[in-house]
Design an enzyme around this catalytic site. Structure first.
Site, short mmCIF file in Angstrom:
data_model
loop_
_atom_site.label_atom_id
_atom_site.label_comp_id
_atom_site.label_asym_id
_atom_site.label_seq_id
_atom_site.Cartn_x
_atom_site.Cartn_y
_atom_site.Cartn_z
N SER A 182 82.19 -1.58 60.42
CA SER A 182 83.36 -2.47 60.39
C SER A 182 83.96 -2.67 61.79
O SER A 182 84.33 -3.80 62.16
CB SER A 182 84.43 -1.96 59.43
OG SER A 182 84.73 -0.61 59.68
N HIS A 196 79.08 2.31 53.61
CA HIS A 196 80.27 2.41 54.49
C HIS A 196 81.51 2.55 53.58
O HIS A 196 81.61 3.49 52.80
CB HIS A 196 80.28 1.17 55.38
CG HIS A 196 81.27 1.18 56.52
ND1 HIS A 196 81.86 2.31 56.99
CD2 HIS A 196 81.75 0.16 57.29
CE1 HIS A 196 82.67 2.01 58.01
NE2 HIS A 196 82.63 0.70 58.20
N HIS A 222 76.89 11.64 57.12
CA HIS A 222 77.53 10.76 58.12
C HIS A 222 76.55 10.49 59.25
O HIS A 222 75.72 11.34 59.58
CB HIS A 222 78.81 11.40 58.69
CG HIS A 222 79.70 10.40 59.33
ND1 HIS A 222 79.57 10.03 60.65
CD2 HIS A 222 80.71 9.65 58.82
CE1 HIS A 222 80.47 9.11 60.92
NE2 HIS A 222 81.18 8.85 59.83
N ARG A 260 89.03 14.09 58.24
CA ARG A 260 89.79 13.21 57.35
C ARG A 260 89.71 13.73 55.91
O ARG A 260 90.64 13.57 55.12
CB ARG A 260 89.26 11.77 57.45
CG ARG A 260 89.35 11.18 58.86
CD ARG A 260 88.65 9.85 58.96
NE ARG A 260 87.23 9.97 58.69
CZ ARG A 260 86.38 8.93 58.63
NH1 ARG A 260 86.83 7.70 58.85
NH2 ARG A 260 85.10 9.12 58.36
N ASP A 315 85.43 9.54 52.37
CA ASP A 315 85.44 8.87 51.07
C ASP A 315 85.30 9.84 49.90
O ASP A 315 85.54 9.47 48.75
CB ASP A 315 84.29 7.85 51.02
CG ASP A 315 84.46 6.79 52.10
OD1 ASP A 315 85.58 6.28 52.24
OD2 ASP A 315 83.48 6.50 52.81
N1 CMX Z 1 72.67 11.71 49.77
C1 CMX Z 1 71.32 11.59 49.74
N2 CMX Z 1 70.57 11.30 50.82
C2 CMX Z 1 71.24 11.15 51.98
C3 CMX Z 1 72.63 11.28 52.09
C4 CMX Z 1 73.36 11.55 50.92
N3 CMX Z 1 74.68 11.64 50.92
N4 CMX Z 1 72.99 11.06 53.37
C5 CMX Z 1 71.86 10.78 54.04
N5 CMX Z 1 70.81 10.83 53.20
C6 CMX Z 1 69.42 10.51 53.50
C7 CMX Z 1 69.33 9.10 54.07
O1 CMX Z 1 69.37 8.13 53.04
C8 CMX Z 1 68.05 9.16 54.83
O2 CMX Z 1 67.00 9.04 53.91
P1 CMX Z 1 65.66 8.24 54.27
O3 CMX Z 1 65.03 9.03 55.36
O4 CMX Z 1 64.91 8.23 53.00
O5 CMX Z 1 66.08 6.88 54.73
C9 CMX Z 1 68.05 10.60 55.38
O6 CMX Z 1 68.95 11.33 54.53
C10 CMX Z 1 68.53 10.71 56.80
O7 CMX Z 1 69.82 10.09 56.89
P2 CMX Z 1 70.90 10.58 57.97
O8 CMX Z 1 70.31 10.37 59.33
O9 CMX Z 1 71.38 11.94 57.63
O10 CMX Z 1 72.10 9.58 57.67
P3 CMX Z 1 72.32 8.11 58.23
O11 CMX Z 1 72.94 8.21 59.56
O12 CMX Z 1 71.06 7.30 58.12
O13 CMX Z 1 73.33 7.53 57.16
C11 CMX Z 1 75.22 7.59 55.74
C12 CMX Z 1 74.68 7.93 57.13
C13 CMX Z 1 76.72 7.86 55.74
C14 CMX Z 1 74.98 6.11 55.47
C15 CMX Z 1 74.52 8.46 54.70
O14 CMX Z 1 74.84 9.81 54.93
C16 CMX Z 1 74.86 8.10 53.28
O15 CMX Z 1 74.21 7.22 52.71
N6 CMX Z 1 75.89 8.78 52.65
C17 CMX Z 1 76.34 8.41 51.33
C18 CMX Z 1 77.22 7.16 51.40
C19 CMX Z 1 78.55 7.47 52.06
O16 CMX Z 1 79.23 8.42 51.72
N7 CMX Z 1 78.97 6.60 52.99
C20 CMX Z 1 80.29 6.69 53.63
C21 CMX Z 1 80.25 7.12 55.08
C22 CMX Z 1 81.65 7.10 55.68
C23 CMX Z 1 82.18 5.71 55.79
O17 CMX Z 1 81.64 4.91 56.57
O18 CMX Z 1 83.13 5.34 55.06
#
Ligand code: CMX
Length: 464
Positions: free
Chosen positions: A270, A300, A346, A355, A401
């Site tokens: 964002s 996000h 994250h 947070r 979140d």
């Molecule tokens: N549950 C399951 N798998 C997860 C995970 C979770 N909470 N967080 C990361 N992973 C997975 C990723 O999908 C990725 O899988 P692939 O290799 O199959 O693509 C792997 O672990 C590596 O990811 P990462 O490097 O640890 O995380 P990213 O930087 O790619 O993504 C985020 C970060 C936040 C998108 C991810 O942790 C996620 O999807 N979390 C759940 C959604 C969430 O809570 N989002 C809110 C974030 C805060 C905000 O912006 O508001």
């Protein structure tokens, strides 16, 4: 004089500046616009000197994995308001969340920081006085009314249209009010862009709660939005507009919520989107609307909605008596289904999000016996172990979140598809200072380099 009247006048930027600052100053304290204008020449000089003396310094290298991996860690953005450390979490102009809670002005009788104070801090790097924050609150209250066509867009939206889509449309439609766009069309000098971006930013922060509340009241209630109090702070007025204004604790929650969700450095979707779109000299309204569209994504900001849905689904499957073993199984079911666990992980953080901790502390103070809070706390005990065993996520700890929805549920704001809108109202407070700074220091249009996979292979000497 109303801003609309100001807007339609052919005035020089100098006189617009004087008029708008006078309009909202009580005359005793320095306004935010005055203070920013005072600090600006030094900032411009600092950047000039830094670039002149170190412009060709190398900041790091970029690997092919970073290019394909969502550009993690590439130092390529300037963001003055906050920095995110993987271990420690966010600092706003050098201050942690507990420091903000201590140092920023509060509402009379309140203990949580006022988001107006954070806005001041992000723009100037300085903690404002109580009087300065009160003047800013009054300015937001005075500008909170939204134009008829924006009301019409919200009122005509079907309740089935997601609240974030309605929010983004309404903010886009505020473009009709943009002083920046009008000034640009009249050929105003580049060095004065920020004066108008500032006015749009104040307008947008003032109007966002009114827009959000109208969406909430339309989609989930009777469509009536309560009148605000010209002497109340932004968060209290927002609570009132939503229909929760009588609840002092909810007002405090909104103050904390709008403060801690505002800014998380510049690279998140964002913030980065807002900055990127702003770099084309799209107005603050169009820039923030673009950022909100990014916030609406489930990875996000929409994760706050998904967390609640995930928890409620767990409860409906297992019943109200959920054990640690039940949670563990539900986590594995989620992961084995190829889904992410919402609220965990994250892109930058590698520890529990401060947070999350701030919201947990709020819950411990105000709702220690609430069953959903207990459930969130038990998930916190179980999920990091499961995610670590699962072995994919680099960060098994909860993010912001993971906790926010439960606090809202406690006070009766139970409609989780609205939760990302609250995040959006706050995010605008965090990204708009940088938009003003971008225009003030003359940041150029953003344009990184892209290549095809074939070209990258050639660049690294690989054969495909
Ligand atoms: N549950 C399951 N798998 C997860 C995970 C979770 N909470 N967080 C990361 N992973 C997975 C990723 O999908 C990725 O899988 P692939 O290799 O199959 O693509 C792997 O672990 C590596 O990811 P990462 O490097 O640890 O995380 P990213 O930087 O790619 O993504 C985020 C970060 C936040 C998108 C991810 O942790 C996620 O999807 N979390 C759940 C959604 C969430 O809570 N989002 C809110 C974030 C805060 C905000 O912006 O508001």
């Amino acid at each position: 004089m109303s801003l609309r009247a100001l807007n339609s006048m052919r005035v020089s930027s100098k006189s617009l500046y004087a008029l708008t600052t006078r309009a909202y100053s009580t005359g005793k304290e320095q306004t935010l616009k005055d203070r920013f204008a005072e600090l600006l020449p030094e900032k411009i000089e600092q950047i000039k000197k830094l670039r002149k003396e170190h412009g060709s310094a190398v900041l790091g290298e970029v690997t092919l994995d970073q290019v394909y991996g969502g550009q993690r860690g590439i130092k390529a953005l300037v963001w003055e308001g906050s920095v995110l450390d993987a271990e420690e979490g966010i600092r706003f102009r050098g201050k942690t969340i507990p420091e903000l809670q201590k140092e920023l002005p509060k509402a009379p009788g309140g203990t949580e920081p006022l988001p107006e104070g954070l806005f001041w801090l992000l723009l100037t790097g300085e903690v404002p006085s109580e009087a300065q924050v009160r003047a800013l609150s009054a300015e937001f209250a005075a500008r909170s009314e939204i134009p008829k066509h924006v009301k019409d867009i919200i009122d005509r939206s079907p309740p089935s249209l997601h609240p974030m889509a309605q929010l983004s449309m309404a903010v886009t439609a505020l473009e009709s009010e943009s002083m920046f766009t009008k000034a640009y069309e009249k050929g105003v000098s580049k060095k004065d862009y920020w004066l108008y971006a500032y006015e749009d930013a104040i307008d947008l922060i003032a109007k966002l709660p009114t827009i959000a509340a109208r969406i909430y009241r339309n989609v989930f209630h009777d469509g009536k939005v309560a009148a605000i109090n010209a002497n109340a702070d932004l968060a209290q007025n927002f609570s009132t507009q939503l229909g929760f204004g009588d609840n002092k604790e909810f007002n405090e929650l909104m103050r904390l919520y709008l403060t801690i969700h505002a800014d998380h450095e510049g690279g998140n979707v964002s913030a980065h989107t807002t900055h990127l779109v702003g770099s084309a000299l799209s107005s603050p309204f169009l820039s923030v609307a673009a950022g909100l569209n990014g916030l609406a994504g489930p990875l996000h900001g929409k994760a706050n909605q998904e967390v609640l849905e995930w928890i409620l689904e767990m409860k409906s499957k297992i019943g109200s008596n959920v054990s640690k073993a039940d949670i563990e199984k539900y986590l594995w079911d989620t992961l084995n289904a190829g889904r992410v666990v919402p609220g965990y992980g994250h892109a930058v953080l590698r520890k529990t999000d401060p947070r999350y901790t701030a919201q947990r502390e709020f819950a411990l103070k105000h709702m220690p016996d609430y069953d959903l809070f207990h459930l969130v706390s038990t998930i916190y005990e179980v999920a990091p172990g499961v995610l670590t065993k699962h072995g994919k996520t680099k960060n098994p700890w909860p993010n912001v979140d993971s906790h926010s929805g439960v606090l809202l549920q406690y006070y009766g704001l139970t409609e989780q598809s609205f939760y990302t809108v609250l995040f959006g109202v706050s995010r605008a407070i965090g990204v708009l200072p940088q938009i003003i700074i971008d225009r003030a220091v003359g940041m150029p249009i953003e344009r990184p380099k892209s290549f095809s996979t074939e070209k990258y292979a050639e660049l690294v000497g690989a054969k495909l």
